[in-house]
Scaffold this motif. Structure first.
Motif, PDB file in Angstrom:
ATOM      1  N   PHE A 132       0.860  -1.186   0.000  1.00 29.40           N
ATOM      2  CA  PHE A 132       0.000   0.000   0.000  1.00 29.40           C
ATOM      3  C   PHE A 132       0.897   1.236   0.000  1.00 29.40           C
ATOM      4  CE2 PHE A 132      -2.960  -3.118   1.640  1.00 29.40           C
ATOM      5  CZ  PHE A 132      -4.191  -2.704   1.160  1.00 29.40           C
ATOM      6  N   LYS A 133       0.741   2.072  -1.023  1.00 32.58           N
ATOM      7  CA  LYS A 133       1.544   3.294  -1.096  1.00 32.58           C
ATOM      8  C   LYS A 133       0.836   4.481  -0.461  1.00 32.58           C
ATOM      9  CE  LYS A 133       5.169   5.635  -2.246  1.00 32.58           C
ATOM     10  NZ  LYS A 133       6.419   5.411  -1.505  1.00 32.58           N
ATOM     11  N   ASP A 134      -0.490   4.549  -0.617  1.00 36.09           N
ATOM     12  CA  ASP A 134      -1.213   5.698  -0.072  1.00 36.09           C
ATOM     13  C   ASP A 134      -2.618   5.301   0.335  1.00 36.09           C
ATOM     14  OD1 ASP A 134      -2.302   5.384  -2.622  1.00 36.09           O
ATOM     15  OD2 ASP A 134      -2.199   7.515  -3.156  1.00 36.09           O
ATOM     16  N   GLY A 135      -3.490   6.298   0.554  1.00 34.42           N
ATOM     17  CA  GLY A 135      -4.848   6.046   1.015  1.00 34.42           C
ATOM     18  C   GLY A 135      -5.863   6.098  -0.110  1.00 34.42           C
ATOM     19  N   SER A 136      -6.864   6.975   0.023  1.00 33.41           N
ATOM     20  CA  SER A 136      -7.923   7.050  -0.988  1.00 33.41           C
ATOM     21  C   SER A 136      -8.212   8.506  -1.347  1.00 33.41           C
ATOM     22  CB  SER A 136      -9.205   6.385  -0.473  1.00 33.41           C
ATOM     23  OG  SER A 136      -9.839   7.197   0.507  1.00 33.41           O
ATOM     24  N   LEU A 137      -8.868   8.690  -2.465  1.00 27.29           N
ATOM     25  CA  LEU A 137      -9.211  10.042  -2.913  1.00 27.29           C
ATOM     26  C   LEU A 137     -10.300  10.645  -2.034  1.00 27.29           C
ATOM     27  CD1 LEU A 137      -8.520  12.089  -5.170  1.00 27.29           C
ATOM     28  CD2 LEU A 137     -10.512  11.221  -6.402  1.00 27.29           C
ATOM     29  N   GLY A 138     -11.365   9.888  -1.801  1.00 23.04           N
ATOM     30  CA  GLY A 138     -12.481  10.404  -1.028  1.00 23.04           C
ATOM     31  C   GLY A 138     -12.106  10.784   0.392  1.00 23.04           C
ATOM     32  N   ALA A 139     -11.118  10.085   0.948  1.00 22.73           N
ATOM     33  CA  ALA A 139     -10.654  10.396   2.301  1.00 22.73           C
ATOM     34  C   ALA A 139      -9.567  11.459   2.295  1.00 22.73           C
ATOM     35  CB  ALA A 139     -10.134   9.130   2.975  1.00 22.73           C
ATOM     36  N   ARG A 140      -9.183  11.934   1.102  1.00 23.49           N
ATOM     37  CA  ARG A 140      -8.103  12.904   0.925  1.00 23.49           C
ATOM     38  C   ARG A 140      -6.786  12.395   1.504  1.00 23.49           C
ATOM     39  NH1 ARG A 140     -12.669  16.007   1.077  1.00 23.49           N
ATOM     40  NH2 ARG A 140     -12.743  17.919  -0.195  1.00 23.49           N
ATOM     41  N   THR A 141      -6.578  11.102   1.393  1.00 28.10           N
ATOM     42  CA  THR A 141      -5.323  10.510   1.849  1.00 28.10           C
ATOM     43  C   THR A 141      -4.523   9.916   0.688  1.00 28.10           C
ATOM     44  OG1 THR A 141      -6.548   8.488   2.443  1.00 28.10           O
ATOM     45  CG2 THR A 141      -6.074  10.055   4.210  1.00 28.10           C
ATOM     46  N   GLY A 142      -5.041  10.073  -0.544  1.00 29.25           N
ATOM     47  CA  GLY A 142      -4.251   9.702  -1.703  1.00 29.25           C
ATOM     48  C   GLY A 142      -3.054  10.638  -1.805  1.00 29.25           C
ATOM     49  N   LEU A 143      -1.877  10.116  -2.154  1.00 27.56           N
ATOM     50  CA  LEU A 143      -0.634  10.903  -2.169  1.00 27.56           C
ATOM     51  C   LEU A 143      -0.557  11.736  -3.448  1.00 27.56           C
ATOM     52  CD1 LEU A 143       1.965  11.370  -0.516  1.00 27.56           C
ATOM     53  CD2 LEU A 143       3.022   9.537  -1.860  1.00 27.56           C
ATOM     54  N   MET A 144      -0.674  13.055  -3.299  1.00 29.29           N
ATOM     55  CA  MET A 144      -0.768  13.972  -4.432  1.00 29.29           C
ATOM     56  C   MET A 144       0.457  14.878  -4.526  1.00 29.29           C
ATOM     57  SD  MET A 144      -3.752  13.294  -5.776  1.00 29.29           S
ATOM     58  CE  MET A 144      -4.149  14.758  -6.710  1.00 29.29           C
TER      59      MET A 144
END
Length: 540
Positions: A294-306
């Motif tokens: 797992f590299k990052d989280g999710s878009l909806g939780a705003r935890t995707g790595l941007m």
């Protein structure tokens, strides 16, 4: 024993259809016209008149969480709740009807605050306390990257000192600095560990239920990340799956995607554990697959790595679950043992850093181990071209657009959104892109997924022209992504994913012609028969 399926519209490959399939010992021996195969089939062959229906290869979900899905079939159903009040009521009712199931704790997954009609805030401990304060409660957001807990669970975390293992951003607090019962990142795992595991007997029963559901929706193979996530007891997880398949209880082909807590555990399993001594015979319905990271989280939780943060919160770049240095160590160890690596990546920076780790672990400068990016949602054009140039696989979930099309422009901006979820572009670039559902994040029904890939519309048919319609694909391409490309993802492309001689007789007979129906109807298609290895595992 031979079986002949005739009077069908048999999809072979793009532009090529036949009428009949002859199966012997679970393998396709011949395809051709009904007349030819009726005359050539052995006299004792079982003849099945398909009534002119369409037959496609068995569908293969390239990434899901099958054991977790089996749990959701036996938990409080919170996936469709429209408010925090409804969430509370559904869980209360479940607890009343299943007191034995919740006496040591209640766990469920599926809520989504963006669908709440009462403000769209995240449920906290005060809300969950209205369900109960007598036992611990963990309710996961649909993405699995945010969890809400009640005061009882917080009390246990604090008394055991486990809460000290949460980084600051993993445990949210109220205005007074007191934990509010909302966890992100690794805090989710720490909280979930306090809910007692189901027994192996319960899991056995749950898995059978999930298999019944899968085959009734046309799935014949699943590539599933259960060990190290849903199953925290890794040896017990491997043992349970072996027992089920050794006893002939498996209805779908199952390929492990495996997580490990740390590099030491991974190395142990490579040298002395399942990867070294596990028995997986050629042709087995149960196979051992890649390392899952797992590299990052999710878009909806705003935890995707941007890379540039979120439009409405530019200082928030999301979460990095595993550092580049640690991921390099995993990838190099996997390379040493000739093992594929697949990595959960949502944000563009997560994809970029993961691709870099893969490149450093290539064999002779090439992606010979078929490392893959799972999800691959937010991308710019340069990143797409880099993935194609490197021949990196993508495990995509078109069904995510049903929800994400409503938030991606708001969170990422229109320019980046226009090159994201670029599943049509990647296929046209020659990338080996396969379809899955990440179930239970989404239902594992493959036909809703295919509908989304073909139309780029939500379940209600919106927007009218499709969301970035240039990324739409035709039905044949979508089916190929769900069959031959999913087979390629597991090194099975020579025996799975096609209705051709020499391939496994994994086949699905449909209730309507997926190639000619109104595209809006694709999501409503269901099998009338599902066959795995020549064995009828579902019949309507």
């Amino acid at each position: 024993m031979a079986e002949l399926y005739y009077n069908a519209k048999v999809y072979v490959e793009k532009g090529h259809y036949e009428q009949a399939v002859l199966v012997e010992d679970g393998i396709i021996r011949r395809i051709g016209s009904s007349d030819a195969l009726l005359s050539e089939a052995p006299a004792d062959a079982v003849r099945v008149d398909c009534g002119g229906r369409t037959m496609i290869p068995g569908l293969n979900d390239s990434h899901m969480h099958f054991a977790q899905f089996s749990e959701t079939l036996n938990q409080a159903r919170i996936a469709d709740v429209k408010s925090i009040g409804e969430l509370i009521e559904v869980c209360r009712k479940f607890a009343q009807e299943h007191p034995q199931r919740v006496k040591n704790g209640l766990h469920a997954i599926g809520w989504n605050q963006d669908y709440f009609t009462d403000g769209g805030r995240l449920p906290d401990r005060h809300d969950l306390d209205k369900i109960s304060t007598d036992y611990p409660i963990v309710l996961e957001r649909v993405c699995g990257h945010i969890v809400s807990v009640n005061s009882k669970l917080l009390e246990i975390l604090q008394s055991t000192g486990e809460i000290d293992k949460c980084k600051g951003e993993d445990c949210l607090t109220d205005e007074n600095g007191v934990p509010n019962g909302i966890f992100t990142g690794n805090g989710c795992n720490i909280a979930k560990r306090l809910i007692p595991e189901f027994t192996l007997e319960e899991r056995h029963e749950f898995m059978r239920d999930a298999m019944d559901y899968a085959v009734s929706h046309g799935l014949t193979s699943v590539q599933s990340n259960d060990v190290g996530t849903t199953f925290l007891d890794t040896p017990a997880a491997f043992r349970l799956l072996h027992e089920m398949y050794d006893n002939g209880e498996g209805k779908v082909r199952y390929r492990h995607q495996v997580c490990f807590n740390n590099l030491k555990d991974f190395e142990e399993y490579l040298t002395h554990g399942e990867y070294a001594v596990g028995e997986y015979k050629k042709g087995s319905w149960l196979t051992l697959g890649p390392l899952k990271l797992f590299k990052d989280g999710s878009l909806g939780a705003r935890t995707g790595l941007m890379s540039q943060g979120y439009v409405d919160d530019p200082e928030n770049h999301g979460l990095e679950w595993i550092s580049v240095e640690d991921m390099d160590r995993y990838c190099q160890l996997a390379k040493k043992h000739n093992l594929q690596v697949i990595t959960h990546c949502i944000g563009d920076e997560a994809v970029r850093r993961t691709v870099g780790c893969y490149e450093r672990a290539f064999v002779d400068g090439k992606n010979k181990l078929r490392h893959a990016v799972v999800h691959c949602q937010i991308t710019d054009r340069a990143l797409l071209e880099r993935i194609a140039k490197d021949d990196i696989l993508v495990f995509a979930q078109p069904i995510f657009l049903d929800y994400d099309m409503n938030i991606v422009e708001k969170l990422c901006g229109k320019e980046l959104a226009s090159t994201s979820y670029a599943f049509g572009t990647l296929l046209r670039m020659g990338v080996h892109l396969s379809y899955g559902t990440d179930c239970p994040v989404e239902d594992c029904n493959p036909f809703t997924n295919i509908y989304m890939a073909v139309t780029r519309k939500d379940r209600q048919g919106r927007p009218a022209g499709g969301f970035y319609p240039g990324e739409c694909v035709d039905v044949e391409t979508a089916i190929d992504a769900y069959t031959k490309e999913s087979a390629y993802a597991e090194f099975q492309e020579d025996v799975k994913g096609r209705l051709m001689p020499g391939y496994y007789a994994d086949m699905v007979l449909l209730d309507r012609d997926i190639f000619t129906v109104d595209p809006m109807e694709i999501k409503d298609i269901l099998p009338v028969m599902t066959i795995v290895g020549g064995k009828v595992v579902y019949k309507k």
